[in-house]
Design a protein around this motif. Sequence first.
Motif, PDB file in Angstrom:
ATOM      1  N   ARG A 235       0.852   0.541   9.312  1.00 58.65           N
ATOM      2  CA  ARG A 235      -0.207  -0.015   8.462  1.00 58.65           C
ATOM      3  C   ARG A 235       0.088   0.149   6.984  1.00 58.65           C
ATOM      4  N   ASP A 236       0.823   1.200   6.631  1.00 54.42           N
ATOM      5  CA  ASP A 236       0.958   1.592   5.233  1.00 54.42           C
ATOM      6  C   ASP A 236       2.410   1.947   4.917  1.00 54.42           C
ATOM      7  N   LYS A 237       3.069   1.100   4.136  1.00 52.68           N
ATOM      8  CA  LYS A 237       4.473   1.342   3.797  1.00 52.68           C
ATOM      9  C   LYS A 237       4.653   2.632   2.996  1.00 52.68           C
ATOM     10  N   LEU A 238       3.658   2.981   2.201  1.00 54.55           N
ATOM     11  CA  LEU A 238       3.765   4.213   1.418  1.00 54.55           C
ATOM     12  C   LEU A 238       3.777   5.444   2.321  1.00 54.55           C
ATOM     13  N   ALA A 239       3.039   5.379   3.439  1.00 53.05           N
ATOM     14  CA  ALA A 239       3.029   6.496   4.387  1.00 53.05           C
ATOM     15  C   ALA A 239       4.409   6.663   5.015  1.00 53.05           C
ATOM     16  N   TYR A 240       5.041   5.532   5.329  1.00 54.14           N
ATOM     17  CA  TYR A 240       6.407   5.584   5.879  1.00 54.14           C
ATOM     18  C   TYR A 240       7.368   6.177   4.850  1.00 54.14           C
ATOM     19  N   ALA A 241       7.264   5.715   3.600  1.00 54.74           N
ATOM     20  CA  ALA A 241       8.154   6.221   2.550  1.00 54.74           C
ATOM     21  C   ALA A 241       7.947   7.717   2.328  1.00 54.74           C
ATOM     22  N   ALA A 242       6.681   8.141   2.325  1.00 52.07           N
ATOM     23  CA  ALA A 242       6.390   9.568   2.114  1.00 52.07           C
ATOM     24  C   ALA A 242       6.985  10.421   3.224  1.00 52.07           C
ATOM     25  N   ASN A 243       6.996   9.922   4.464  1.00 56.06           N
ATOM     26  CA  ASN A 243       7.610  10.649   5.581  1.00 56.06           C
ATOM     27  C   ASN A 243       9.073  10.947   5.316  1.00 56.06           C
ATOM     28  N   PRO A 545      19.216   2.723   9.357  1.00 56.63           N
ATOM     29  CA  PRO A 545      18.215   3.784   9.490  1.00 56.63           C
ATOM     30  C   PRO A 545      18.645   5.098   8.839  1.00 56.63           C
ATOM     31  N   MET A 546      17.637   5.830   8.306  1.00 54.52           N
ATOM     32  CA  MET A 546      17.808   7.191   7.803  1.00 54.52           C
ATOM     33  C   MET A 546      18.547   7.266   6.474  1.00 54.52           C
ATOM     34  N   THR A 547      18.319   6.306   5.584  1.00 57.39           N
ATOM     35  CA  THR A 547      18.839   6.417   4.224  1.00 57.39           C
ATOM     36  C   THR A 547      17.728   6.135   3.220  1.00 57.39           C
ATOM     37  N   VAL A 548      17.847   6.745   2.029  1.00 55.60           N
ATOM     38  CA  VAL A 548      16.899   6.504   0.944  1.00 55.60           C
ATOM     39  C   VAL A 548      16.856   5.022   0.594  1.00 55.60           C
ATOM     40  N   ALA A 549      18.033   4.408   0.497  1.00 54.12           N
ATOM     41  CA  ALA A 549      18.113   3.008   0.083  1.00 54.12           C
ATOM     42  C   ALA A 549      17.387   2.090   1.062  1.00 54.12           C
ATOM     43  N   THR A 550      17.458   2.396   2.338  1.00 52.13           N
ATOM     44  CA  THR A 550      16.776   1.571   3.336  1.00 52.13           C
ATOM     45  C   THR A 550      15.264   1.702   3.208  1.00 52.13           C
ATOM     46  N   VAL A 551      14.796   2.897   2.928  1.00 54.08           N
ATOM     47  CA  VAL A 551      13.359   3.096   2.709  1.00 54.08           C
ATOM     48  C   VAL A 551      12.895   2.260   1.523  1.00 54.08           C
ATOM     49  N   ILE A 552      13.668   2.280   0.440  1.00 52.99           N
ATOM     50  CA  ILE A 552      13.310   1.485  -0.739  1.00 52.99           C
ATOM     51  C   ILE A 552      13.314   0.003  -0.379  1.00 52.99           C
ATOM     52  N   TYR A 553      14.322  -0.437   0.352  1.00 50.13           N
ATOM     53  CA  TYR A 553      14.432  -1.844   0.742  1.00 50.13           C
ATOM     54  C   TYR A 553      13.181  -2.304   1.479  1.00 50.13           C
ATOM     55  N   ALA A 555      10.059  -0.471   1.920  1.00 47.86           N
ATOM     56  CA  ALA A 555       8.763  -0.097   1.352  1.00 47.86           C
ATOM     57  C   ALA A 555       8.579  -0.565  -0.086  1.00 47.86           C
ATOM     58  N   GLY A 556       9.690  -0.832  -0.780  1.00 44.77           N
ATOM     59  CA  GLY A 556       9.588  -1.269  -2.158  1.00 44.77           C
ATOM     60  C   GLY A 556       9.377  -0.144  -3.154  1.00 44.77           C
ATOM     61  N   VAL A 557       9.387   1.095  -2.680  1.00 45.84           N
ATOM     62  CA  VAL A 557       9.199   2.261  -3.556  1.00 45.84           C
ATOM     63  C   VAL A 557      10.240   3.320  -3.219  1.00 45.84           C
ATOM     64  N   LEU A 562       7.490   7.504  -5.002  1.00 47.91           N
ATOM     65  CA  LEU A 562       6.571   6.439  -4.561  1.00 47.91           C
ATOM     66  C   LEU A 562       6.331   5.405  -5.663  1.00 47.91           C
ATOM     67  N   LYS A 563       7.282   5.312  -6.609  1.00 50.59           N
ATOM     68  CA  LYS A 563       7.208   4.300  -7.649  1.00 50.59           C
ATOM     69  C   LYS A 563       8.029   3.076  -7.246  1.00 50.59           C
ATOM     70  N   PRO A 564       7.582   1.870  -7.646  1.00 44.72           N
ATOM     71  CA  PRO A 564       8.273   0.637  -7.239  1.00 44.72           C
ATOM     72  C   PRO A 564       9.719   0.573  -7.738  1.00 44.72           C
ATOM     73  N   VAL A 565      10.573   0.007  -6.917  1.00 44.99           N
ATOM     74  CA  VAL A 565      11.983  -0.223  -7.263  1.00 44.99           C
ATOM     75  C   VAL A 565      12.333  -1.644  -6.820  1.00 44.99           C
ATOM     76  N   PHE A 566      12.897  -2.433  -7.718  1.00 41.87           N
ATOM     77  CA  PHE A 566      13.291  -3.799  -7.356  1.00 41.87           C
ATOM     78  C   PHE A 566      14.442  -3.777  -6.350  1.00 41.87           C
ATOM     79  N   THR A 567      14.381  -4.679  -5.369  1.00 36.69           N
ATOM     80  CA  THR A 567      15.478  -4.836  -4.416  1.00 36.69           C
ATOM     81  C   THR A 567      15.666  -6.312  -4.093  1.00 36.69           C
ATOM     82  N   ALA A 568      16.905  -6.786  -4.171  1.00 32.75           N
ATOM     83  CA  ALA A 568      17.218  -8.153  -3.740  1.00 32.75           C
ATOM     84  C   ALA A 568      17.134  -8.202  -2.217  1.00 32.75           C
ATOM     85  N   LYS A 569      16.299  -9.101  -1.686  1.00 38.89           N
ATOM     86  CA  LYS A 569      16.087  -9.120  -0.240  1.00 38.89           C
ATOM     87  C   LYS A 569      16.458 -10.449   0.412  1.00 38.89           C
TER      88      LYS A 569
END
Length: 657
Positions: A235-243, A545-553, A555-557, A562-569
């Motif tokens: 439901r919440d991408k920020l919750a996933y990122a925080a995990n 799976p299991m990398t910081v960069a993938t989480v940013i890709y 969740a966008g943060v 938990l701050k936004p980061v631009f990613t080419a998708k």
Amino acid sequence: MIKRERPVTDWLPITKKEVELRGWDELDVILVSGDAYVDHPAFGPAVIGRIIESEGLRVGIIPQPNWRDDLRDFKKFGKPKLFFGVTGGCMDPMVNHYTANKRKRSNDAYTPNGEAGFRPDYATTVYTKILKELYPDVPVVIGGIEASLRRVTHYDYWQDQLLPSVLFSSGADLLVYGMGEQPLRQIIDLMKKGAPVSSMDTIPQTSIMRPRSEELPKHKAWETLTLNSHEKCLRDKLAYAANFKHVEQESNKLQARRLVQPIRDQHLIINPPYQTMTEEEMDQSFDLAYTRLPHPKYNKRGVIPAWEMIKFSVNMHRGCFGGCSFCTISAHQGKFIASRTEESIMKEVEQVVDMPDFKGYISDLGGPSANMYKMKGKVQEICDRCVSPSCIHPVICHNLDTSHKPMIDLLRKVDEHPKIKKAFVGSGIRYDMLVKEYNKLADESIDEYMEQIITRHVSGRLKVAPEHTSDATLRIMRKPSFKHFHSFKKKFDKINQKNGMNQQLIPYFISSHPGCEEVDMANLAAETKDMGFKLEQVQDFTPTPMTVATVIYYAGVHPYTLKPVFTAKSANEKQAQHQFFFWYKPERQKEIRSTLRHLKRKDLEEKLVGGTTISNPTNSKKKTHGKRKPIDRTSRQPEGTRPPKKKGNSKRHSRNK
């Protein structure tokens, strides 16, 4: 040297007939693997099989079973006495099967003749479900890189959605994450004593599922941290990122907490990892009775490319303290370095030189990052309290001993071997540790090591990985400023000149990494062009799976802020970045020029492709409401994308980039 046929019993059995040749009527453990069986310490299934054998158990392997027919491959050994062990292989099957733009690969490096199609997508889940259907009363233990990196709620790039732990999806009884020697020995010890798998709830470095209605297993020494539930993550991408921040930190701590994540009516329980393997434990794993060869069954089917690549190589250590945002090494092998003794390494060198087709050249004497052998903290108590995912970013830790002397001594000892003409270091080298401006506390061994490598252990090309030129992007990557690469190149060129050599420096770069925009890639192309590079070793970022960069890709943060980061998708955005690698190709220059005019960067246009006009200027002036009209290139894989690398108990390829 005369090539002698080895008896098939030198390998672990993969057919019923081979089981009978050993005089066995049943097996204690049966391993099911997505790879062809190569009996070599760089291949996880072989390592696990040999450990089980060393514990006095009867083990067989079912390599690359046919999952599409009547499932006879899964039935050929019958039921094991203790358990089935399942692995998708040395690579995550999805990385193995698909390119960065999700196109199906036409080859598989872990199959004879490189043939594709011998393993399913999500192999660990597919194999486990089949075994559970055929033998519902037999425990299934899953492990390997696929299980390890998918042990908690994770983003799957190929389905473009969050998936629950593979333990939940597959229905397996127990998951072993990371390098599995330590938990495996404890599992076997308990099984020998008659303990059921259901009672194995406090083994370190394992994961289990338990009903939420039950109390958590008791362990006095463990603190417990509850993660956001799988459902909340959906439901919440920020919750996933925080995990993710907690998952990464606890994976890399020596005094870690147990993690618990609710999934529906169950709890996913991830027990803390074991302490880093000692030299004695590492030797014990690498000194087992490997033939170092593919099973003879494959002789008529062709060479297995992944084995061909490493058959004359020697792995000195595991783990990486670099902590790069796109890398999976620390998530699987650990942040702290586990090194072998010099004696064990030299013993393997002897095995290599005695191989019938050895011509005097060791292809690689290295590790995940070649120059981390025997490196560790000066004061262990400081490491015990550390929560940082990297020991060398944003600065090199004052407690890290970066002496390269043990590697220098070992390389010289190998050089002195009468049957070795040259021992190459083919693994990636962390160049930043060799630059005094960055590694401020380094001793003189960094200069000695670099001269030794360039003059004795490079086959014409030294590969290093600056990854980008933009400091903003590099900070997200957890990599040092590109100015340190300039310093390294000066040092490299000076050593070449001093010794009358012409070795090449081959830098690796990534496009479309989180935090990178088109103008950053244009600057990368311009700066590397000024340095005299025409880039070859380039790659489009692939979320795994299991990398910081993938989480940013996803969740966008950034998971730590938990701050936004631009990613080419989109495919168009990614292709727009990737094209800058190939400024020197005439067919790319028109589009590069158009892009730079849209970005109002005439300075970069002049640097990269000159100031000539484009052939159809009216197209570049069309109104696009602030955005350049994209060009559809979705049917084409970006040029220069690196081929799939080998994974598992191996070297730089474990980055899964």
